[in-house]
Design an enzyme around this catalytic site. Structure first.
Site, PDB file in Angstrom:
ATOM      1  N   SER A  70     -17.275 -35.269 -31.960  1.00 28.53           N
ATOM      2  CA  SER A  70     -18.490 -34.637 -32.479  1.00 28.53           C
ATOM      3  C   SER A  70     -18.176 -33.403 -33.314  1.00 28.53           C
ATOM      4  O   SER A  70     -17.095 -32.817 -33.223  1.00 28.53           O
ATOM      5  CB  SER A  70     -19.418 -34.234 -31.332  1.00 28.53           C
TER       6      SER A  70
HETATM    7  N1  SAH Z   1     -17.306 -36.412 -26.318  1.00 22.62           N
HETATM    8  C1  SAH Z   1     -16.381 -37.066 -27.218  1.00 22.62           C
HETATM    9  C2  SAH Z   1     -17.053 -37.747 -28.389  1.00 22.62           C
HETATM   10  C3  SAH Z   1     -17.972 -38.795 -27.975  1.00 22.62           C
HETATM   11  S1  SAH Z   1     -18.166 -40.156 -29.083  1.00 22.62           S
HETATM   12  C4  SAH Z   1     -15.335 -36.122 -27.742  1.00 22.62           C
HETATM   13  O1  SAH Z   1     -15.367 -34.935 -27.407  1.00 22.62           O
HETATM   14  O2  SAH Z   1     -14.454 -36.579 -28.473  1.00 22.62           O
HETATM   15  C5  SAH Z   1     -19.007 -41.166 -27.892  1.00 22.62           C
HETATM   16  C6  SAH Z   1     -18.077 -41.870 -26.951  1.00 22.62           C
HETATM   17  O3  SAH Z   1     -18.897 -42.502 -25.970  1.00 22.62           O
HETATM   18  C7  SAH Z   1     -17.273 -42.982 -27.610  1.00 22.62           C
HETATM   19  O4  SAH Z   1     -15.914 -42.790 -27.363  1.00 22.62           O
HETATM   20  C8  SAH Z   1     -17.803 -44.243 -26.951  1.00 22.62           C
HETATM   21  O5  SAH Z   1     -16.825 -45.246 -26.785  1.00 22.62           O
HETATM   22  C9  SAH Z   1     -18.294 -43.718 -25.619  1.00 22.62           C
HETATM   23  N2  SAH Z   1     -19.291 -44.548 -24.947  1.00 22.62           N
HETATM   24  C10 SAH Z   1     -20.281 -45.292 -25.505  1.00 22.62           C
HETATM   25  N3  SAH Z   1     -20.999 -45.909 -24.548  1.00 22.62           N
HETATM   26  C11 SAH Z   1     -20.482 -45.522 -23.350  1.00 22.62           C
HETATM   27  C12 SAH Z   1     -20.797 -45.822 -21.995  1.00 22.62           C
HETATM   28  N4  SAH Z   1     -21.803 -46.647 -21.663  1.00 22.62           N
HETATM   29  N5  SAH Z   1     -20.055 -45.259 -21.020  1.00 22.62           N
HETATM   30  C13 SAH Z   1     -19.009 -44.429 -21.325  1.00 22.62           C
HETATM   31  N6  SAH Z   1     -18.656 -44.122 -22.598  1.00 22.62           N
HETATM   32  C14 SAH Z   1     -19.383 -44.655 -23.597  1.00 22.62           C
END
Ligand code: SAH
Length: 219
Positions: A70
């Protein structure tokens, strides 16, 4: 620019964006301890080596598997909205690169973070361990269901766009706790919500800011 100067520039940009969005967020500046955590965690360690030169730009960046780290302002704002306290145990859904978990780890006692994509979960786990963020535990799985073994949590942060607030996450929040979650249509625009659970278990919800996150997918 030295690394130090790039980080200072990133912090300055966060401050500016904070004042631009004040009308939405009600925050003209963020908690000093949150800004300090943003200064201490090297974002460069969490982005692909080919993007190192852009590590401190105030923009999301690709981290592989179609996912993104993000934008620094959003990471800082979401952390601020959680009002983290030293003794807290928090849950993050969407570990991605591990960056948000690293920021949280400097502010609370323990961070549990779940990532649905196995390769990303593994990489975040290794990286956080190698960098010495010892109070973070990463698990691969569908965070829609939370992490019942370690519930309830003082705070929950969802960093992927949900169509609704997952009921299990509401259950796993402590009375007095806060949840920060983007809710809305995937791939378009979502509303960043702050949910607060009172001592009676009643929720109040506040819309904070229009945001755009990658979707929360399901196993
Ligand atoms: N917080 C992260 C960025 C998040 S991007 C950072 O600091 O880099 C969102 C992430 O959520 C992605 O890696 C995606 O694979 C994950 N994601 C999506 N659906 C999810 C779910 N149901 N459970 C866990 N992770 C999930």
């Amino acid at each position: 620019m030295s690394n130090r100067q790039q980080i200072d520039a990133m912090l300055h940009t966060i401050e500016i964006e904070c004042s631009f969005t004040k009308g939405f967020t009600g925050r003209s500046s963020l908690l000093p301890e949150v800004m300090e955590a943003m200064r201490l965690v090297s974002r460069q360690d969490f982005v692909p080596p080919s993007l190192a030169a852009m590590a401190y730009e105030n923009t999301p960046l690709p981290i592989g598997k179609g996912q993104t780290i993000s934008q620094p302002f959003i990471v800082a704002l979401m952390t601020d909205l959680l009002c983290p306290e030293k003794g807290d145990v928090v849950l993050e859904v969407g570990a991605g690169s591990g960056y948000q978990a690293a920021i949280l780890s400097l502010l609370v006692r323990k961070v549990y973070t779940i990532e649905i994509i196995p390769a990303l979960a593994e990489r975040a786990m290794e990286l956080l361990q190698r960098l010495g963020y010892g109070n973070v535990e990463v698990r691969q799985g569908d965070g829609y269901h939370g992490w019942p073994e370690y519930a309830p949590f003082d705070g929950i942060m969802v960093t992927a766009a949900a169509t609704h607030v997952p009921p299990s996450l509401k259950e796993q929040l402590k009375p007095g706790g806060k949840m920060i979650i983007p809710v809305g249509s995937p791939y378009v625009v979502q509303e960043l919500l702050v949910l607060e659970k009172d001592q009676q278990g009643i929720f109040t919800t506040r819309n904070v800011l229009p945001v755009s996150f990658v979707p929360l997918t399901r196993a």
